[in-house]
Design a protein around this motif. Structure first.
Motif, PDB file in Angstrom:
ATOM      1  N   THR A  93       0.940  -1.291  -0.096  1.00  0.00           N
ATOM      2  CA  THR A  93       0.291  -0.467   0.367  1.00  0.00           C
ATOM      3  C   THR A  93       0.653   1.489  -0.202  1.00  0.00           C
ATOM      4  N   VAL A  94       1.833   1.065   0.770  1.00  0.00           N
ATOM      5  CA  VAL A  94       3.136   2.363   0.864  1.00  0.00           C
ATOM      6  C   VAL A  94       3.472   2.954  -0.333  1.00  0.00           C
ATOM      7  N   LEU A  95       3.329   1.719  -1.552  1.00  0.00           N
ATOM      8  CA  LEU A  95       4.133   2.168  -2.982  1.00  0.00           C
ATOM      9  C   LEU A  95       3.335   2.091  -3.979  1.00  0.00           C
ATOM     10  N   SER A  96       2.257   2.371  -3.825  1.00  0.00           N
ATOM     11  CA  SER A  96       0.851   1.927  -4.293  1.00  0.00           C
ATOM     12  C   SER A  96       0.537   2.790  -5.107  1.00  0.00           C
ATOM     13  N   GLU A  97       0.718   4.553  -4.564  1.00  0.00           N
ATOM     14  CA  GLU A  97       0.772   5.712  -6.046  1.00  0.00           C
ATOM     15  C   GLU A  97       1.761   5.901  -6.988  1.00  0.00           C
ATOM     16  N   MET A  98       3.169   5.440  -6.446  1.00  0.00           N
ATOM     17  CA  MET A  98       4.094   5.220  -6.941  1.00  0.00           C
ATOM     18  C   MET A  98       4.099   4.422  -7.873  1.00  0.00           C
ATOM     19  N   TYR A  99       3.698   3.280  -7.723  1.00  0.00           N
ATOM     20  CA  TYR A  99       4.031   2.497  -8.950  1.00  0.00           C
ATOM     21  C   TYR A  99       1.992   2.513  -9.952  1.00  0.00           C
ATOM     22  N   THR A 100       1.681   3.168  -9.743  1.00  0.00           N
ATOM     23  CA  THR A 100      -0.310   3.246 -10.563  1.00  0.00           C
ATOM     24  C   THR A 100       0.676   4.124 -11.340  1.00  0.00           C
ATOM     25  N   SER A 101      -0.027   3.268 -12.673  1.00  0.00           N
ATOM     26  CA  SER A 101       0.235   3.600 -13.993  1.00  0.00           C
ATOM     27  C   SER A 101      -0.990   4.498 -14.984  1.00  0.00           C
ATOM     28  N   HIS A 142      -4.947   2.861 -13.778  1.00  0.00           N
ATOM     29  CA  HIS A 142      -4.582   2.908 -12.894  1.00  0.00           C
ATOM     30  C   HIS A 142      -4.577   1.744 -11.825  1.00  0.00           C
ATOM     31  N   GLU A 143      -3.481   0.969 -12.003  1.00  0.00           N
ATOM     32  CA  GLU A 143      -3.571  -0.391 -11.345  1.00  0.00           C
ATOM     33  C   GLU A 143      -1.545  -0.561 -11.026  1.00  0.00           C
ATOM     34  N   PRO A 144      -1.399  -0.633  -9.880  1.00  0.00           N
ATOM     35  CA  PRO A 144       0.451  -0.436 -10.210  1.00  0.00           C
ATOM     36  C   PRO A 144       0.879  -1.686 -10.862  1.00  0.00           C
ATOM     37  N   THR A 145       1.813  -0.948 -11.387  1.00  0.00           N
ATOM     38  CA  THR A 145       2.423  -1.458 -12.683  1.00  0.00           C
ATOM     39  C   THR A 145       4.257  -1.226 -12.840  1.00  0.00           C
ATOM     40  N   ILE A 146       4.932  -2.561 -13.043  1.00  0.00           N
ATOM     41  CA  ILE A 146       6.427  -2.743 -13.085  1.00  0.00           C
ATOM     42  C   ILE A 146       6.292  -2.834 -14.696  1.00  0.00           C
ATOM     43  N   LEU A 195      11.716  -0.199 -13.044  1.00  0.00           N
ATOM     44  CA  LEU A 195      11.151   1.122 -12.698  1.00  0.00           C
ATOM     45  C   LEU A 195       9.744   1.144 -12.548  1.00  0.00           C
ATOM     46  N   PRO A 196       9.040   2.110 -11.660  1.00  0.00           N
ATOM     47  CA  PRO A 196       7.492   2.300 -11.069  1.00  0.00           C
ATOM     48  C   PRO A 196       6.512   2.192 -12.512  1.00  0.00           C
ATOM     49  N   GLY A 197       5.400   1.469 -12.645  1.00  0.00           N
ATOM     50  CA  GLY A 197       4.026   2.518 -13.565  1.00  0.00           C
ATOM     51  C   GLY A 197       4.312   3.536 -13.477  1.00  0.00           C
ATOM     52  N   SER A 198       4.667   4.673 -12.586  1.00  0.00           N
ATOM     53  CA  SER A 198       4.279   5.954 -13.264  1.00  0.00           C
ATOM     54  C   SER A 198       4.830   6.260 -13.951  1.00  0.00           C
ATOM     55  N   HIS A 199       6.101   5.699 -14.480  1.00  0.00           N
ATOM     56  CA  HIS A 199       7.244   6.829 -15.374  1.00  0.00           C
ATOM     57  C   HIS A 199       6.128   6.449 -16.280  1.00  0.00           C
ATOM     58  N   ASN A 200       6.968   7.097 -17.392  1.00  0.00           N
ATOM     59  CA  ASN A 200       6.216   6.998 -19.300  1.00  0.00           C
ATOM     60  C   ASN A 200       6.962   6.727 -20.210  1.00  0.00           C
ATOM     61  N   ASP A 201       7.513   6.458 -21.170  1.00  0.00           N
ATOM     62  CA  ASP A 201       9.042   5.719 -21.991  1.00  0.00           C
ATOM     63  C   ASP A 201      10.054   5.986 -22.316  1.00  0.00           C
ATOM     64  N   ILE A 202       9.246   7.337 -22.071  1.00  0.00           N
ATOM     65  CA  ILE A 202      11.422   8.671 -22.042  1.00  0.00           C
ATOM     66  C   ILE A 202      11.705   8.434 -20.729  1.00  0.00           C
ATOM     67  N   ASN A 203      11.106   7.988 -19.650  1.00  0.00           N
ATOM     68  CA  ASN A 203      11.510   8.297 -18.132  1.00  0.00           C
ATOM     69  C   ASN A 203      12.457   6.923 -18.058  1.00  0.00           C
ATOM     70  N   VAL A 204      11.629   5.537 -19.022  1.00  0.00           N
ATOM     71  CA  VAL A 204      12.878   4.865 -18.796  1.00  0.00           C
ATOM     72  C   VAL A 204      13.918   4.563 -19.768  1.00  0.00           C
ATOM     73  N   LEU A 205      14.023   5.000 -20.782  1.00  0.00           N
ATOM     74  CA  LEU A 205      14.822   4.984 -21.510  1.00  0.00           C
ATOM     75  C   LEU A 205      16.267   6.121 -21.185  1.00  0.00           C
ATOM     76  N   ASP A 206      15.455   7.497 -20.330  1.00  0.00           N
ATOM     77  CA  ASP A 206      16.668   7.897 -19.524  1.00  0.00           C
ATOM     78  C   ASP A 206      17.672   7.275 -19.093  1.00  0.00           C
ATOM     79  N   ARG A 207      17.178   6.247 -17.975  1.00  0.00           N
ATOM     80  CA  ARG A 207      17.372   5.332 -16.781  1.00  0.00           C
ATOM     81  C   ARG A 207      18.195   3.910 -17.659  1.00  0.00           C
TER      82      ARG A 207
END
Length: 252
Positions: free
Chosen positions: A87-95, A98-102, A121-133
C-alpha cells in the motif's frame, strides 16, 4: 519444487502455500529464490546474453531483406501488473491503467527474440523516463558498440537503429514504427520464411574483449550527441520515405 511452480504459474504469494502444501512462507520463498538462481546459472549464457557480432550481422541481413537496412529490432515498454504491491508503494507504481505496475523495456527482433530487457521502474514513468535510465545505449556511448554500416538513398550511416513509436525522441538511433507497419500491411506473408544465407554472414562468434582504457570524457560526450542527433534522425526518415517508395511504390 511444487510450491515454486505454483507460485510462478498462478502468480500467488508464498503464504498461500501454508494450508495447501503445509509449507511455511519462509521455506516457500527460499525455494523460489534457489529455483530462479538455478535457471539463471544454467540458461543465462544462451537466453540472457547480449547480441554478439554474429547476431548483429544476422539482424542487419534480415532487416535489409525486409527493406529496412540498418534495423536492429523494435523497442517498446510494457507494464506488468503488480497485484501484491504494498500500500505504501501503490501511488508511486500506479500507471495510466490506474493499477500498480512495473515497467519492462525490451528490444525484440523479427522472430520475437528479446535482445535487451530493462525491468523494475515504477509504472508512473513513461517510455521517455525509462529510456533516460536505460543502459541500452551505454556501450555505444562508451565507443564499444558493434560496427554498423549501411546506405539508404545514397547516404551513408554508421549507427544502427530501432523501430519505435511516436513517443520516442527524434534520435539517430530510432525510426518510426509507422513506416514498418505500412510495409507489413502491404507485404505480409504469414507463412513465409526468411530467405537468406546465414553461412555467408561475416562476424566472429563472440564480442572481442577490450583491454583498452575507457574513452576520454569528450569522446563520451561526442558519442552521446551522435546518439541523440536530431538532424541524422530527420535525414534517416526522409531517406526511408524515398527508399520505401522505390522498393514498394511501383506495386501500390
Amino acid at each position: 519444487m511444487t510450491t515454486t511452480l505454483r507460485m510462478l504459474t498462478y502468480e500467488i504469494t508464498a503464504d498461500c502455500m501454508d494450508e495447501y502444501l503445509r509449507i511455511g512462507e519462509s521455506t516457500a520463498l527460499n525455494s523460489l529464490k534457489k529455483f530462479v538462481k538455478a535457471i539463471v546459472v544454467i540458461y543465462s549464457d544462451k537466453y540472457l546474453k547480449p547480441s554478439n557480432n554474429d547476431d548483429i550481422a544476422r539482424l542487419l541481413t534480415v532487416g535489409e531483406s525486409r527493406g529496412f537496412p540498418g534495423m536492429l529490432g523494435s523497442i517498446d515498454c510494457m507494464h506488468w501488473k503488480w497485484k501484491s504491491c504494498l500500500t505504501v508503494l501503490s501511488e508511486m507504481y500506479t500507471s495510466q491503467i490506474h493499477e500498480p505496475t512495473i515497467i519492462l523495456e525490451a528490444v525484440a527482433s523479427y522472430d520475437l527474440w528479446i535482445w535487451h530487457a530493462f525491468f523494475g521502474l515504477p509504472g508512473s514513468h513513461n517510455d521517455i523516463n525509462v529510456l533516460d535510465r536505460s543502459p541500452i545505449f551505454a556501450e555505444l556511448a562508451e565507443g564499444y558498440g558493434p560496427p554498423v554500416n549501411y546506405s539508404i538513398n545514397s547516404n551513408d550511416y554508421t549507427i544502427g537503429y530501432y523501430l519505435a513509436d511516436e513517443i520516442y525522441p527524434q534520435w539517430s538511433t530510432f525510426a518510426c514504427v509507422v513506416l514498418h507497419n505500412m510495409i507489413v500491411e502491404d507485404d505480409r506473408d504469414v507463412n513465409g520464411s526468411e530467405d537468406f544465407n546465414s553461412d555467408a554472414i561475416d562476424g566472429s562468434s563472440q564480442k572481442p574483449v577490450s583491454h583498452e582504457h575507457t574513452p576520454e570524457f569528450m569522446e563520451f560526450i561526442q558519442n552521446h550527441h551522435l546518439i541523440r542527433d536530431k538532424e541524422t534522425h530527420s535525414r534517416l526518415q526522409a531517406d526511408f520515405v524515398e527508399h520505401l517508395w522505390q522498393v514498394h511504390g511501383q506495386s501500390c
